[in-house]
Scaffold this active site. Sequence first.
Site, PDB file in Angstrom:
ATOM      1  N   GLY A 171       0.794  -1.263   0.171  1.00 49.75           N
ATOM      2  CA  GLY A 171       0.027   0.061  -0.169  1.00 49.75           C
ATOM      3  C   GLY A 171       0.856   1.177   0.026  1.00 49.75           C
ATOM      4  N   GLY A 172       0.161   2.499   0.571  1.00 47.40           N
ATOM      5  CA  GLY A 172       1.116   3.629   0.604  1.00 47.40           C
ATOM      6  C   GLY A 172       2.346   3.449   1.386  1.00 47.40           C
ATOM      7  N   GLY A 406      27.073  11.566 -28.094  1.00 49.18           N
ATOM      8  CA  GLY A 406      26.644  12.045 -27.055  1.00 49.18           C
ATOM      9  C   GLY A 406      26.903  11.336 -25.405  1.00 49.18           C
ATOM     10  CB  ALA A 407      27.491   7.778 -25.231  1.00 52.16           C
TER      11      ALA A 407
END
Length: 516
Positions: A171-172, A406-407
């Site tokens: 749950g939460g 870009g890497a």
Amino acid sequence: MAVQEQLDNLNRLKKQAEMGGGEAKIDAQHKRGKLTARERIDLLFDKGTFNELGAFAAHRCRDFGLEKQRNAGDAVVTGSGLVNGRLVFAYSQDFTVLGGSISEVVGQKVAQVIDMAIRAGAPLIAINDSGGARIQEGVASLSGVGDILLRNTIASGVIPQISVVVGPSAGGAVYAPALTDFIFAVKGISQMYITGPDVIKAVTGEDISHEALGGAEIHAKKSGVAHFLCENEKECFEQIRELMGFLPQSNRNKPPRGKNKDNEERKTRDLRDIIPDNPKRAYDMKKVITEVADEKEFFEVHKHFAQNIIVGFVRMGGQPAGIVAQQPSHMAGVIDINASLKAARFIRFCDAFEIPLVSFVDVPGFMPGTDQEHSGIIKHGAKLIYAYAEATVPKITVITRKAYGGAYIVMSSKHLRGDINYAWPASEVAVMGAEGAVNIISRKAIAEAANPEETRQKLLDEYREHFANPYQAAQLGYIDDVIDPADTRSKIIKALRSLENKVLANPPKKHGNIPL
């Protein structure tokens, strides 16, 4: 009442509190293959150092018969003690008391111990074994969960927070471990999910077991929620104690230096031969990491998730350092969404707690494909850029074989404020590999040549000579030195020493807006 009677009564009440939900519940816990909350506390802390808080706190609920089930301490044990001689705060949920459910009082006890950890500047260890919010208390139990989640958030980047999931976390309430820095899970007993199998079946019709939905292996290998996967609880707490040796008490302290029995000038000659002659062949980057580390010891984090990138801790000359490295033997070390998330999170942790970063780079680029593009590689890859660029700790980079496009920029390059960047002699720093570059740049020349293959090979050789090496980047100042692989260990240690008192601050702001 006489003093002795008072003491006898106190001891009786304390013993009763220590029994949690009673012998039958403790036996049931053991039959599940699980330890009790207090047995876990004993495994974590140095013997005899744990000091309990809130031992007699009890819930106030009068509904659904809970007035007849009031246990001293309620469903959590809280306090502080020493781990390897260092102050640590902890709470351990007690599944023998109402399934470890979080009541208003449990929330108050946990909130108190987190507040104390923040004020004392000491790590927090959360031992989770709970069915979630106590339904019988209604919104009061939700306030308990909310109190915990708030403090996990406030403590983030202030003190190290470690979660141990040794039972259900649902749950939460499962967001409490999710907000912490590291999560340990144990095979066969750890379960994490927002909605359990029964709810899923009722809503979607899908039939799935607790283990298949949110077991330890699922979260260590598939979702990446768990950072460590342990065989049993004893191993789990041993690993936690080992991890603590790399971490500072808080963001006000430097990471603890260890005793270094390893020669700082030790030659790493085996690294001269680790890169295969064939650029398409893989090798194990972990061998590079262990070779340079003190006593060849590497404490890996997130070992089973996104294995194309490696993160973890080493000591270099006794100083803890965070490692980020490509793994050429898995997916060629390409950067995909999961690798970006894994590395970015680890980098930001190291930066928050003044742990220097050492990056080993052998990266062909970002993962191509519609699945990655449609799943958001642009925004997720940007998280890795953001993490490296934002980090102000010392950053050392070693390019072992290739750094393309870009890497190259992303992996702690000079352009993202990398402090000292090394490269091995056979490494390549380029927009792309030679074959791809020649095919694009010289497509027309090759097509019109009398002997296209001969022309193509000649152009490849020329490209490799001029661009497929680290020297052009070194001439431009983007590489500080091209080094003998055998000197890698000593070079890194000297670089870290030179940056020990580095001072760098980002512009004043409330916070940046990382591309979530």
